[in-house]
Design a protein around this motif. Sequence first.
Motif, PDB file in Angstrom:
ATOM      1  N   THR A 195      59.853  -1.057 -71.310  1.00 16.91           N
ATOM      2  CA  THR A 195      60.017  -2.327 -71.466  1.00 16.91           C
ATOM      3  C   THR A 195      58.832  -3.036 -71.886  1.00 16.91           C
ATOM      4  O   THR A 195      59.053  -4.020 -72.663  1.00 16.91           O
ATOM      5  N   LEU A 196      57.610  -2.565 -71.466  1.00 22.83           N
ATOM      6  CA  LEU A 196      56.506  -3.266 -72.118  1.00 22.83           C
ATOM      7  C   LEU A 196      56.322  -2.874 -73.311  1.00 22.83           C
ATOM      8  O   LEU A 196      55.942  -3.847 -74.439  1.00 22.83           O
ATOM      9  N   LEU A 197      56.764  -1.704 -73.984  1.00 25.39           N
ATOM     10  CA  LEU A 197      56.422  -1.354 -75.063  1.00 25.39           C
ATOM     11  C   LEU A 197      57.266  -2.068 -76.127  1.00 25.39           C
ATOM     12  O   LEU A 197      56.797  -2.751 -77.148  1.00 25.39           O
ATOM     13  N   ALA A 198      58.527  -2.577 -75.546  1.00 21.79           N
ATOM     14  CA  ALA A 198      59.478  -3.352 -76.422  1.00 21.79           C
ATOM     15  C   ALA A 198      58.984  -4.903 -76.422  1.00 21.79           C
ATOM     16  O   ALA A 198      59.040  -5.334 -77.687  1.00 21.79           O
ATOM     17  N   ASP A 199      58.193  -5.293 -75.418  1.00 27.22           N
ATOM     18  CA  ASP A 199      58.057  -6.744 -75.445  1.00 27.22           C
ATOM     19  C   ASP A 199      56.851  -6.994 -76.302  1.00 27.22           C
ATOM     20  O   ASP A 199      56.535  -7.635 -76.981  1.00 27.22           O
ATOM     21  N   LEU A 203      56.131  -9.123 -79.430  1.00 26.54           N
ATOM     22  CA  LEU A 203      55.124 -10.327 -79.799  1.00 26.54           C
ATOM     23  C   LEU A 203      54.410  -9.893 -80.864  1.00 26.54           C
ATOM     24  O   LEU A 203      53.691 -10.775 -81.532  1.00 26.54           O
ATOM     25  N   VAL A 204      54.170  -8.588 -81.399  1.00 26.08           N
ATOM     26  CA  VAL A 204      53.397  -8.325 -82.646  1.00 26.08           C
ATOM     27  C   VAL A 204      54.330  -8.765 -83.796  1.00 26.08           C
ATOM     28  O   VAL A 204      53.617  -9.250 -84.767  1.00 26.08           O
ATOM     29  N   LYS A 417      52.504  -9.559 -65.947  1.00 24.24           N
ATOM     30  CA  LYS A 417      53.356  -9.411 -66.909  1.00 24.24           C
ATOM     31  C   LYS A 417      53.779 -10.871 -67.378  1.00 24.24           C
ATOM     32  O   LYS A 417      53.908 -11.097 -68.493  1.00 24.24           O
ATOM     33  N   GLU A 418      53.611 -11.924 -66.461  1.00 22.79           N
ATOM     34  CA  GLU A 418      53.912 -13.341 -66.714  1.00 22.79           C
ATOM     35  C   GLU A 418      52.827 -13.737 -67.664  1.00 22.79           C
ATOM     36  O   GLU A 418      52.879 -14.335 -68.709  1.00 22.79           O
ATOM     37  N   ARG A 419      51.601 -13.193 -67.212  1.00 16.65           N
ATOM     38  CA  ARG A 419      50.529 -13.588 -68.045  1.00 16.65           C
ATOM     39  C   ARG A 419      50.314 -13.017 -69.602  1.00 16.65           C
ATOM     40  O   ARG A 419      50.146 -13.857 -70.468  1.00 16.65           O
ATOM     41  N   PHE A 420      50.958 -11.765 -69.343  1.00 15.83           N
ATOM     42  CA  PHE A 420      50.978 -11.175 -70.818  1.00 15.83           C
ATOM     43  C   PHE A 420      52.304 -11.747 -71.856  1.00 15.83           C
ATOM     44  O   PHE A 420      51.901 -12.192 -73.050  1.00 15.83           O
ATOM     45  N   GLN A 421      53.262 -12.392 -71.305  1.00 13.98           N
ATOM     46  CA  GLN A 421      54.380 -13.283 -71.752  1.00 13.98           C
ATOM     47  C   GLN A 421      53.837 -14.382 -72.516  1.00 13.98           C
ATOM     48  O   GLN A 421      53.979 -14.752 -73.434  1.00 13.98           O
ATOM     49  N   SER A 427      48.137  -5.694 -73.298  1.00 18.25           N
ATOM     50  CA  SER A 427      49.208  -4.759 -72.659  1.00 18.25           C
ATOM     51  C   SER A 427      48.613  -3.710 -71.738  1.00 18.25           C
ATOM     52  O   SER A 427      48.971  -3.207 -70.910  1.00 18.25           O
ATOM     53  N   ARG A 428      47.152  -3.529 -71.959  1.00 19.69           N
ATOM     54  CA  ARG A 428      46.409  -2.472 -71.212  1.00 19.69           C
ATOM     55  C   ARG A 428      46.507  -3.070 -69.668  1.00 19.69           C
ATOM     56  O   ARG A 428      46.332  -2.404 -68.598  1.00 19.69           O
ATOM     57  N   ASP A 429      46.417  -4.523 -69.670  1.00 21.72           N
ATOM     58  CA  ASP A 429      46.188  -5.089 -68.230  1.00 21.72           C
ATOM     59  C   ASP A 429      47.473  -4.689 -67.626  1.00 21.72           C
ATOM     60  O   ASP A 429      47.602  -4.539 -66.277  1.00 21.72           O
TER      61      ASP A 429
END
Length: 483
Positions: A195-199, A203-204, A417-421, A427-429
């Motif tokens: 899921t993180l990879l897709a997100d 974003l990229v 996850k919210e901060r990353f969005q 992504s490392r975090d």
Amino acid sequence: MVVALCLPWEAARAWERLDGFVAEALNSHPRIAEAQARAEAARYGYEEAYGFFDPGLTLSGGWSDEARALPGTTAIDAPANDAAEVGASLDVPVRPGFYFSIGAVSRRYAGEAGYDPLYQSLFGVGVRIPLLHDRGFRLWDLDRLRLLADYDRALSGCLAERQQLRHEVELAVVNLCESAALCGITRQATGRAETLLADTRNLVEHQAIAEYQVLPAQMEVDLGKADELAAQQAFEVARYRLQELLAGREVPGVEEIGSDWVAAAARLELRRGLDVASCCRDRGGYLELLHERLRTELSVRYETEQRRGDLSLSLAGTLQGEDGDWPLVAHNHLSAQTAGGHVMLVYRRTLGWRAENSRIGQHESRIREIGAGLQRFELELSRELLGSTARFDLARQQFEQASRAAESARRSLDAEKERFQLGESRSRDVLDAQNDFTRAVRQQTAAAAGVLRAWADHRFAAGYPEDPVIHDGMVPAGNRARP
């Protein structure tokens, strides 16, 4: 607080089926059948002792011409000289401790005292009473008690095998549940990474973050797939182990094992303050040693009885008669009177007891060895009780700590996850937060399995005193020795 593992299946629950697994193993595993067969053979060995009281029948018939004794032997019997005869005798050991004999013989002499033919009939009864050695059938009774101790030892061996098998089944079920949970945890961790990879890729594409942040997420997905294979392999090993204990019966797969066993571990309690002596007497291995010591003590008494001199009282009465025309007629032709009898005291003993003394020494040494073995068993069982209690308490504390850590890690992961969005972290975090959560849940699972293992070890050490599945029906119904 307990963090649920959130496994995507809720089918048959392995831990709730624990008693069923144990019953299947006890009913079907060849180890139990072997132990039951040994116990049954020992029962037949005990019942064999009562064959001592079976009457001994002797029937004989023959003819002689110039009969002479065979030099150097008494093992070959012969009829009277120049006669044909038939005879029968019956020897019976009778309680409380004497041997009764009854016999009859009919002979036909050729040319005896002017009679041709001459028939002679002899009938007699006798009693032999041991007065010292084997008085009251002591040797038989001691041998019977030794065989009974063998039977009890075999039953105890059957109990020990049942207890050991139950313990192994419980540990195998714990391993199965733990490995299934780890499969689910690994699968969920890989799903979060995917899921993180897709997100991250999304974003990229929107140029919200740099492209290099895709690489850690991709690496985490690849590592997660490898971890899934390793977890599946561990589960298969645990499944095959339980399947072997169930003698090839079908066992649940990963999808059939729920997560309720973690909550069950949180609810378990131990029986505190168990007495080591009473626990020892519930353990089949300890009872085996006790019965072996009893048998060896009986062997000492048996050899001591063998050293006594043999003093016997013999009493006998006979009726003998002859007739020129008919057998079984009590006329006096060759003998002075029809009735006869005797009373005798006979004493026999071995001049020296080297063999018996050596056997007594061997048995006494064995008794000391068994006594040391019993003490060692008590020490080891005390250690098992204390050790399993300590492991249970520590695993329970570890479980509570890991549960709190898992809850904190889950909240931290949600925040990251919210901060990353929002583009405020890398992504490392997020991956680090996911790994922290996965590690906490793994520790929670390991602690829950540790609680269950310590609980199983404690029950095994105590000997399952209140479990009728273990203590009832150790041999097939009806296979009990007579009292």
